[in-house]
Design an enzyme around this catalytic site. Structure first.
Site, PDB file in Angstrom:
ATOM      1  N   ASN A  17       3.461 -14.279   8.234  1.00 44.81           N
ATOM      2  CA  ASN A  17       2.908 -14.755   9.504  1.00 44.81           C
ATOM      3  C   ASN A  17       1.937 -13.741  10.119  1.00 44.81           C
ATOM      4  O   ASN A  17       1.517 -13.894  11.255  1.00 44.81           O
ATOM      5  CB  ASN A  17       4.032 -15.033  10.503  1.00 44.81           C
ATOM      6  CG  ASN A  17       4.967 -16.117  10.024  1.00 44.81           C
ATOM      7  OD1 ASN A  17       4.533 -17.119   9.463  1.00 44.81           O
ATOM      8  ND2 ASN A  17       6.262 -15.919  10.217  1.00 44.81           N
ATOM      9  N   SER A  54       5.481 -24.402  13.951  1.00 42.48           N
ATOM     10  CA  SER A  54       5.711 -23.333  12.982  1.00 42.48           C
ATOM     11  C   SER A  54       5.758 -23.806  11.540  1.00 42.48           C
ATOM     12  O   SER A  54       5.423 -23.047  10.638  1.00 42.48           O
ATOM     13  CB  SER A  54       7.001 -22.594  13.312  1.00 42.48           C
ATOM     14  OG  SER A  54       8.101 -23.483  13.301  1.00 42.48           O
ATOM     15  N   LYS A 108       4.195 -12.137  14.918  1.00 40.00           N
ATOM     16  CA  LYS A 108       3.384 -12.909  13.987  1.00 40.00           C
ATOM     17  C   LYS A 108       1.956 -12.355  13.979  1.00 40.00           C
ATOM     18  O   LYS A 108       1.759 -11.261  13.474  1.00 40.00           O
ATOM     19  CB  LYS A 108       3.520 -14.380  14.330  1.00 40.00           C
ATOM     20  CG  LYS A 108       4.874 -14.851  13.780  1.00 40.00           C
ATOM     21  CD  LYS A 108       5.559 -15.953  14.462  1.00 40.00           C
ATOM     22  CE  LYS A 108       6.918 -16.147  13.792  1.00 40.00           C
ATOM     23  NZ  LYS A 108       7.874 -16.826  14.646  1.00 40.00           N
TER      24      LYS A 108
HETATM   25  C1  LIG Z   1       9.209 -17.010  14.940  1.00 38.72           C
HETATM   26  C2  LIG Z   1       9.435 -17.974  16.032  1.00 38.72           C
HETATM   27  C3  LIG Z   1      10.296 -17.689  17.089  1.00 38.72           C
HETATM   28  C4  LIG Z   1      11.153 -16.458  17.106  1.00 38.72           C
HETATM   29  O1  LIG Z   1      10.409 -15.323  17.351  1.00 38.72           O
HETATM   30  P1  LIG Z   1      10.948 -13.928  16.806  1.00 38.72           P
HETATM   31  O2  LIG Z   1      10.172 -12.929  17.566  1.00 38.72           O
HETATM   32  O3  LIG Z   1      10.664 -13.904  15.334  1.00 38.72           O
HETATM   33  O4  LIG Z   1      12.411 -13.879  17.095  1.00 38.72           O
HETATM   34  C5  LIG Z   1      10.374 -18.591  18.125  1.00 38.72           C
HETATM   35  N1  LIG Z   1       9.664 -19.734  18.108  1.00 38.72           N
HETATM   36  C6  LIG Z   1       8.853 -20.050  17.086  1.00 38.72           C
HETATM   37  C7  LIG Z   1       8.094 -21.322  17.132  1.00 38.72           C
HETATM   38  C8  LIG Z   1       8.713 -19.188  16.011  1.00 38.72           C
HETATM   39  O5  LIG Z   1       7.931 -19.515  14.989  1.00 38.72           O
END
Ligand SMILES: *Cc1c(COP(=O)(O)O)cnc(C)c1O
Length: 385
Positions: free
Chosen positions: A46, A177, A237
């Site tokens: 990501n 996502s 990400k």
């Molecule tokens: C990755 C993700 C999260 C969680 O975020 P982290 O910082 O990895 O815990 C929450 N919502 C979506 C849509 C994600 O893709």
């Protein structure tokens, strides 16, 4: 035997093609990952802009370490909140014109905190069917009855909105996502405003990529705090560090500081991480990484179009290729691996049953050649099924 269900459950998952295993990355260099001694082109991260290895980001992280030490040493309400955290909050506040911003250790924690603090037994929560597990689990754990509307289905949402009264939170994602498509943001804003509901967007995959200076869906659509009272974004990400934030009114943030247990009872993110995250945001705003990513997305879609494979409607870095069942997704992923390409199979329950897929993620760090190699390999792998 105690806890018999553990082995029973594992066996059941294995038999159905849903057992998950981790792959250990031995090292990584120039976008190539090494697993079990083999090298692969990485189409699974990501890290859409390559900021994880950006020289300035790494250097600022080291400077932050020298200034503030390793861990933050305490929760934010004790001594874990520093000038570095305040500066990162301030940057997001001023550029997105929000009254206040609050940092969390992860997007998972931020979503859980929003749900825990805002959803009371008489709150209505209407969530897109494809909302991330961290939000859905938070909502299910709350007192509020959770209703889900069909993915991006405004008619369904409208009918749910019409059914009740009282505080209502409508939740969706800026960029989804697993599908890479976007929410119909302007229509969501209008519907929420017309029904006195609060809109919340999880912008984990839009933040860093979309908008004039990379501040995501809210910036791209010029969404004011009134239009979007609750904005969540993550740094793990496209921003290339880790952690997350919630942005909104001063009252909302003051309330979270007082009520959100994930904030109060958790050690603050290291200050150095906040320093590096702020650096990354300014580098993204000034750099050409986003343009490179958009060029790669356009090239990928053009080549796939010529190849006869069918992709979803996504215009983002996330490009799903749907398969017939989990085993086909696994077989495709494996066939790509033998050609030196790392693309994960995403299966139920991460995605709805029957929509198992390859989830290809593109990055600014990929070269034109990398993209061509990927599409050739996809065609060959598809042919072997
Ligand atoms: C990755 C993700 C999260 C969680 O975020 P982290 O910082 O990895 O815990 C929450 N919502 C979506 C849509 C994600 O893709």
């Amino acid at each position: 035997m105690a806890f018999d269900f553990i082995s029973a459950r594992l066996q059941e998952k294995h038999a159905a093609g849903y057992l998950r295993r981790r792959s250990c990355i031995e090292y990584e260099k120039d976008g190539i990952i090494c697993v079990d001694g083999e090298h692969y082109l990485n189409f699974a991260s990501n890290d859409y802009l390559g900021m994880r290895h950006h020289e300035g980001v790494l250097q600022s992280w080291v400077e932050g370490l020298a200034q503030f030490g390793g861990g933050s040493g305490a929760s934010p309400l004790v001594t874990g909140y520093t000038q570095a955290h305040a500066a990162l909050e301030g940057y997001i506040e001023s550029h997105l014109q929000r009254e206040a911003v609050l940092l969390f250790n992860s997007g998972f924690a931020a979503n859980q905190a929003i749900c825990q603090a805002l959803l009371k037994d008489d709150t209505r929560v209407l969530a897109d069917k494809y909302m991330h597990a961290s939000f859905l689990d938070g909502a299910l754990a709350s007192q509020a009855p959770l209703r889900r509307f069909g993915h991006n289905d405004l008619t369904h949402l409208k009918s749910l909105l019409a059914k009740g009264t009282g505080d209502c939170l409508v939740a969706s994602e800026g960029v989804f996502s697993m599908d890479g498509d976007q929410a119909p943001v302007s229509e969501l804003v209008a519907l929420c405003q017309g029904n006195d509901a609060w809109l919340m967007l999880d912008d984990a995959h839009g933040f860093g990529v979309l908008g004039e200076s990379g501040l995501g869906t809210a910036e791209h659509y010029g969404l004011s705090q009134q239009a979007l009272p609750v904005l969540m974004g993550t740094f793990g990400k496209a921003v290339g560090t880790a952690g997350a934030f919630v942005a909104g009114s001063q009252a909302l943030i003051d309330y979270l500081i007082n009520e959100a247990r994930h904030y109060i009872y958790s050690t603050a993110m290291p200050a150095s991480q906040a320093v590096a995250t702020l650096y990354s945001l300014t580098a993204i705003a000034a750099g050409d990484e986003r343009q490179k990513l958009f060029d790669n997305i356009a090239l990928f879609r053009q080549l796939v179009g010529q190849s006869g494979l069918t992709l979803g409607a996504s215009e983002s870095a996330i490009q799903p290729l749907l398969t017939e069942g989990p085993n086909q997704a696994l077989a495709l992923s494996k066939a790509l691996r033998t050609r030196g390409i790392w693309v994960p199979a995403i299966r139920y329950p991460t995605v709805p049953k029957g929509t198992d897929r390859l989830r290809i993620t593109l990055s600014a760090t990929h070269s034109e050649q990398d993209i061509r190699v990927l599409v050739d390999a996809l065609q060959l792998a598809w042919g072997t099924l």
